[in-house]
Design an enzyme around this catalytic site. Structure first.
Site, PDB file in Angstrom:
ATOM      1  N   SER A 129       0.820  -1.210   0.000  1.00 30.64           N
ATOM      2  CA  SER A 129       0.000   0.000   0.000  1.00 30.64           C
ATOM      3  C   SER A 129       0.852   1.257   0.000  1.00 30.64           C
ATOM      4  O   SER A 129       0.343   2.359  -0.196  1.00 30.64           O
ATOM      5  CB  SER A 129      -0.917   0.016   1.233  1.00 30.64           C
ATOM      6  OG  SER A 129      -0.143   0.024   2.422  1.00 30.64           O
ATOM      7  N   HIS A 150      -3.662  -4.272  -4.802  1.00 30.46           N
ATOM      8  CA  HIS A 150      -3.855  -3.692  -3.477  1.00 30.46           C
ATOM      9  C   HIS A 150      -5.283  -3.918  -2.998  1.00 30.46           C
ATOM     10  O   HIS A 150      -6.217  -3.231  -3.406  1.00 30.46           O
ATOM     11  CB  HIS A 150      -3.541  -2.191  -3.494  1.00 30.46           C
ATOM     12  CG  HIS A 150      -3.692  -1.547  -2.159  1.00 30.46           C
ATOM     13  ND1 HIS A 150      -4.171  -0.267  -1.984  1.00 30.46           N
ATOM     14  CD2 HIS A 150      -3.435  -2.028  -0.907  1.00 30.46           C
ATOM     15  CE1 HIS A 150      -4.202   0.019  -0.702  1.00 30.46           C
ATOM     16  NE2 HIS A 150      -3.773  -1.035  -0.038  1.00 30.46           N
ATOM     17  N   GLU A 162      -7.161  -2.169  -6.069  1.00 27.36           N
ATOM     18  CA  GLU A 162      -6.401  -1.308  -6.971  1.00 27.36           C
ATOM     19  C   GLU A 162      -5.398  -2.172  -7.739  1.00 27.36           C
ATOM     20  O   GLU A 162      -4.538  -2.822  -7.132  1.00 27.36           O
ATOM     21  CB  GLU A 162      -5.664  -0.214  -6.192  1.00 27.36           C
ATOM     22  CG  GLU A 162      -6.604   0.790  -5.540  1.00 27.36           C
ATOM     23  CD  GLU A 162      -5.865   1.825  -4.708  1.00 27.36           C
ATOM     24  OE1 GLU A 162      -6.235   3.011  -4.760  1.00 27.36           O
ATOM     25  OE2 GLU A 162      -4.911   1.435  -3.992  1.00 27.36           O
ATOM     26  N   ASN A 200      -5.088   6.297  -1.345  1.00 32.18           N
ATOM     27  CA  ASN A 200      -4.216   6.930  -0.351  1.00 32.18           C
ATOM     28  C   ASN A 200      -3.592   8.227  -0.851  1.00 32.18           C
ATOM     29  O   ASN A 200      -3.099   9.019  -0.052  1.00 32.18           O
ATOM     30  CB  ASN A 200      -3.122   5.955   0.098  1.00 32.18           C
ATOM     31  CG  ASN A 200      -3.640   4.968   1.113  1.00 32.18           C
ATOM     32  OD1 ASN A 200      -4.573   5.260   1.857  1.00 32.18           O
ATOM     33  ND2 ASN A 200      -3.054   3.784   1.151  1.00 32.18           N
TER      34      ASN A 200
END
Length: 514
Positions: A129, A150, A162, A200
């Protein structure tokens, strides 16, 4: 590519291997197992793979107890689950997913060893991540078959995956990973290898702007959380959410993204959050973070949840004048009429609501009350009819009458009212504008498509709208204008609109001929 997308998914008859048997590794293994694959578990610590297999058996048993899987399906799945004592036992894998320590040398060493074990058609994937997919693959002889997959925790429950293409990832490998995740019942999104990937990266302002308002002494954590929930439509406020995530974890991600972007002011971490982490106040798991909890790992003690600042009852004005088009807040005109407030509309000028005492109630636009004679700002709402709370901001020079009339007006509309400090852009408006800016920049740089960004933000962090769609609803130049005004007042570079947002706003002007 000549193969169809559906044909590119890894067949359920092929083996999926998972390396690393912590919470995330077990979750990914469960997803593959339930999708029908033979699954091999490996962990460098002796005995861990067997323990993980036993834990997975327990998880499947609970699914049977809850009626989400029948006993025959469970038994068949357990027959396909095999702990591995060494990497050599992964030789028949069509896909290996790694979920080990977030340390680049550890991951590189693992995949270098795997290259000598698995077949040439085996897809290699990392669940990282925070690390660069390109960097992890940099040590490989054949980095084209390497991708990021991910998953979000808990992997069996959360739909988003992801699918990250490193600099050297072959398109066929990315498509194969995407279609496999889709075949597993997940909602995959494609993105390039950029710090933070989609979620993120773009989520940083949700936390950062709340912390900045707090550091500017604009409002306390409970009030900021309440405004973002009850006015902005977010499921949780950033202070309570980071307490749940862990202040140390959230701050580490923010710092990683900031450093990966060469300390860009867009991603500057919060000093207040850093002090929490340094003090060991990591949130629920430590018993205290932004808020205090009953015990480590527990929720608020009964009756101890912090209350947001809420203004006392005030008398609503009998009549107001609406000057200009209120834009995203135009529903307020009908709402005031329905509430028995006499409304006179003036087409030119504004936008603002003129109050009986000559004060002006203005939609948040990035400027501050102290700049004007008697202005009260009100925050952006996801839905002004559905919002249960509205934030107002005023300076020390704003008349008490203007603030009281503004409070009374929104109370007449059925809203709780929080009066905050004179913060440029306020809370929801500033946050949404920054989310829109980062999303526009990511699309322009080819990080991901607008559709995938909105999907990722809705599914990955439960946003009420994707930032691209939100920006469209607000108008092409709304975020640009607000951030330009905030940047003029806080010229650190943090709020300077991206070139993508500038182009978006300019294109809007071109289309309207203005």
């Amino acid at each position: 590519m000549t193969e169809t997308a559906s044909a590119s998914a890894i067949a359920p008859s092929r083996t999926v291997a998972v390396v690393g048997t912590g919470t995330m590794g077990q979750g990914i293994a469960q997803v593959a197992l339930v999708a029908g694959h033979p699954v091999r578990l490996y962990d460098a610590v002796p005995g861990r793979a067997r323990e993980a297999a036993d834990a997975l058996a327990g998880r499947l048993a609970r699914l049977v107890d809850k009626g989400r899987m029948d006993a025959a399906e469970r038994d068949a799945a357990l027959e396909r689950l095999h702990p591995a004592a060494g990497l050599a036992e992964l030789a028949d894998a069509a896909l290996v997913v790694e979920a080990v320590l977030e340390q680049l040398p550890v991951k590189q060493e693992l995949f270098t060893a795997l290259e000598d074990v698995v077949g040439e058609d085996c897809l290699l994937a990392t669940n990282t991540s925070s690390l660069s997919v390109t960097a992890v693959a940099g040590a490989l002889r054949h980095p084209g078959r390497f991708v990021g997959l991910h998953f979000f925790n808990p992997a069996p429950l959360l739909p988003l995956v992801e699918v990250v293409s490193g600099f050297a990832t072959d398109e066929a490998a990315a498509v194969r990973a995407y279609e496999t995740a889709k075949a597993w019942g997940k909602t995959p999104v494609r993105c390039a290898d950029t710090p933070g990937f989609i979620v993120n990266r773009i989520a940083r302002p949700f936390y950062a702007e709340a912390f900045a308002v707090y550091e500017e002494r604009g409002a306390d954590p409970a009030t900021i959380d309440a405004v973002l929930r009850e006015c902005g439509g977010f499921r949780m406020g950033p202070f309570e959410l980071t307490d749940l995530i862990g202040q140390d974890v959230n701050e580490a991600v923010t710092r990683s993204v900031w450093e990966s972007f060469f300390q860009s002011p867009k991603f500057t971490p919060s000093l207040a959050q850093r002090r929490l982490v340094e003090s060991g106040l990591h949130g629920r798991k430590s018993g205290r973070g932004w808020y205090a909890y009953e015990a480590p790992g527990a929720g608020f003690a009964p009756g101890a949840r912090p209350e947001p600042h809420t203004a006392p009852p005030a008398k609503a004005p009998a009549a107001v004048t609406v000057v200009g088009d209120l834009g995203p807040a135009r529903d307020l005109v009908a709402m005031m009429t329905e509430a028995g407030i006499e409304v006179t509309s003036v087409g030119e000028g504004g936008p603002y609501i003129e109050l009986p005492g000559d004060g002006q109630l203005v939609p948040a636009d990035g400027r501050t009350s102290v700049e004007f004679a008697d202005v009260v700002y009100f925050d952006l709402a996801l839905d002004y009819r559905g919002a249960t709370r509205i934030a107002l901001s005023a300076s020390e020079d704003t008349s008490e009458r203007a603030v009281t009339e503004a409070v009374g007006l929104f109370q007449r509309l059925g809203k709780e009212v929080s009066v905050i400090g004179d913060v440029p852009g306020m809370i929801v408006a500033r946050t949404v504008a920054m989310l829109a800016d980062l999303a526009a920049d990511a699309v322009a740089r080819g990080v991901a498509s607008a559709e995938d960004i909105d999907t990722a933000m809705r599914l990955g962090v439960n946003y009420p709208l994707g930032p691209v769609e939100w920006s469209r609803r607000l108008g092409r130049d709304w975020a640009y204008d607000l951030l330009t005004a905030v940047h003029e007042r806080c010229p650190t570079g943090r709020y300077a609109p991206s070139l993508a947002l500038y182009r978006q706003a300019y294109a809007g002007d071109e289309e309207t001929g203005s």
